[in-house]
Design a protein around this motif. Structure first.
Motif, short mmCIF file in Angstrom:
data_model
loop_
_atom_site.label_atom_id
_atom_site.label_comp_id
_atom_site.label_asym_id
_atom_site.label_seq_id
_atom_site.Cartn_x
_atom_site.Cartn_y
_atom_site.Cartn_z
N CYS A 64 0.80 -1.21 0.00
CA CYS A 64 0.00 0.00 0.00
C CYS A 64 0.84 1.27 0.00
CB CYS A 64 -0.93 0.01 1.21
SG CYS A 64 -2.15 -1.29 1.17
N ALA A 65 2.12 1.15 -0.26
CA ALA A 65 3.00 2.31 -0.17
C ALA A 65 2.69 3.37 -1.21
CB ALA A 65 4.45 1.86 -0.32
N GLY A 66 2.16 3.00 -2.36
CA GLY A 66 1.89 3.97 -3.40
C GLY A 66 0.55 4.66 -3.28
N LEU A 67 -0.33 4.20 -2.43
CA LEU A 67 -1.66 4.77 -2.31
C LEU A 67 -1.64 6.09 -1.55
CD1 LEU A 67 -3.65 1.57 -1.36
CD2 LEU A 67 -3.80 2.81 -3.49
N PRO A 95 -10.51 0.13 -13.50
CA PRO A 95 -9.58 -0.56 -12.59
C PRO A 95 -8.52 0.42 -12.09
CG PRO A 95 -9.28 -1.27 -14.89
CD PRO A 95 -10.46 -0.37 -14.86
N LEU A 96 -8.02 0.16 -10.88
CA LEU A 96 -7.02 1.04 -10.27
C LEU A 96 -5.61 0.54 -10.56
CD1 LEU A 96 -8.67 1.54 -6.76
CD2 LEU A 96 -8.90 2.96 -8.80
N ASN A 97 -4.68 1.47 -10.69
CA ASN A 97 -3.29 1.09 -10.87
C ASN A 97 -2.64 0.90 -9.49
OD1 ASN A 97 -2.69 3.67 -9.93
ND2 ASN A 97 -1.96 4.43 -11.88
N TYR A 98 -1.33 0.72 -9.47
CA TYR A 98 -0.58 0.49 -8.23
C TYR A 98 -0.76 1.63 -7.24
CZ TYR A 98 3.45 0.24 -5.15
OH TYR A 98 4.26 0.22 -4.05
#
Length: 183
Positions: free
Chosen positions: A15-18, A71-74
């Motif tokens: 979840c570091a990129g969210l 859809p969601l990306n990273y």
């Protein structure tokens, strides 16, 4: 022990990129298409979905936002280059200003599936998944520079650009999309 440390690192980096607004809400990895096929089996499940705002309706005690799902990306941002999955509705207990949450803006929401809601699209009435929001992230609009999209070329295109030097669009040799010899 090595396996466990690798597993912990993978879980922490997942979840570091969210954005922090939607990262801190625990969710299950259920896609829009999975949930929309059998909505009753996923009721009260926390999910993270996103897309583009279609419509905002403010009621007395809540706000409904209709979303075209992607859809969601990273990083949790909707991937607009992929095909749309369908529509869903976000229900927020807060007042969400339609000027801020305007049509065609990208949004990511973490919330709980509450069932479905009836909406009219054109002359057809459809049932869409209803998501009670716990966290909403409105993505900033990226504006590319009108002068080559990168670098700095001063006000109105005149000035110094570290890639092209001085002049209009940063070059004394630029002329209407073509470069010419300087005379």
């Amino acid at each position: 022990m090595r396996r466990y440390s690798l597993l912990v690192c993978l879980l922490l980096s997942a979840c570091a990129g969210l954005p922090s607004a939607v990262r801190d809400v625990p969710v299950k990895d259920i896609s829009y298409s999975q949930a929309s096929q059998n909505l009753n089996s996923y009721k009260d499940t926390s999910v993270r979905w996103g897309g583009v705002i279609i419509d905002v309706e403010n009621e007395q005690n809540f706000t409904l936002i209709q979303i075209l799902s992607y859809p969601l990306n990273y990083y949790g941002r909707p991937q607009l280059n992929k095909s749309s999955e369908g529509r869903f509705v976000i229900k927020s207990t807060e007042f969400l200003d339609p000027a801020v949450y305007a049509k065609d803006k990208e949004i990511t929401v973490a919330g709980t599936l509450q069932g479905d809601i009836e909406r009219t699209i054109g002359k057809k009435t459809v049932r869409l998944p209803l998501l009670a929001s716990r966290a909403i992230y409105l993505w900033p609009v990226y504006q590319a520079s009108p002068y080559y999209g990168y670098g700095y070329s001063g006000f109105g295109g005149y000035g110094f650009n570290p890639y092209f030097g001085y002049g209009y669009y940063g070059s004394p040799y630029y002329w209407g999309g073509w470069y010419r010899p300087y005379w």
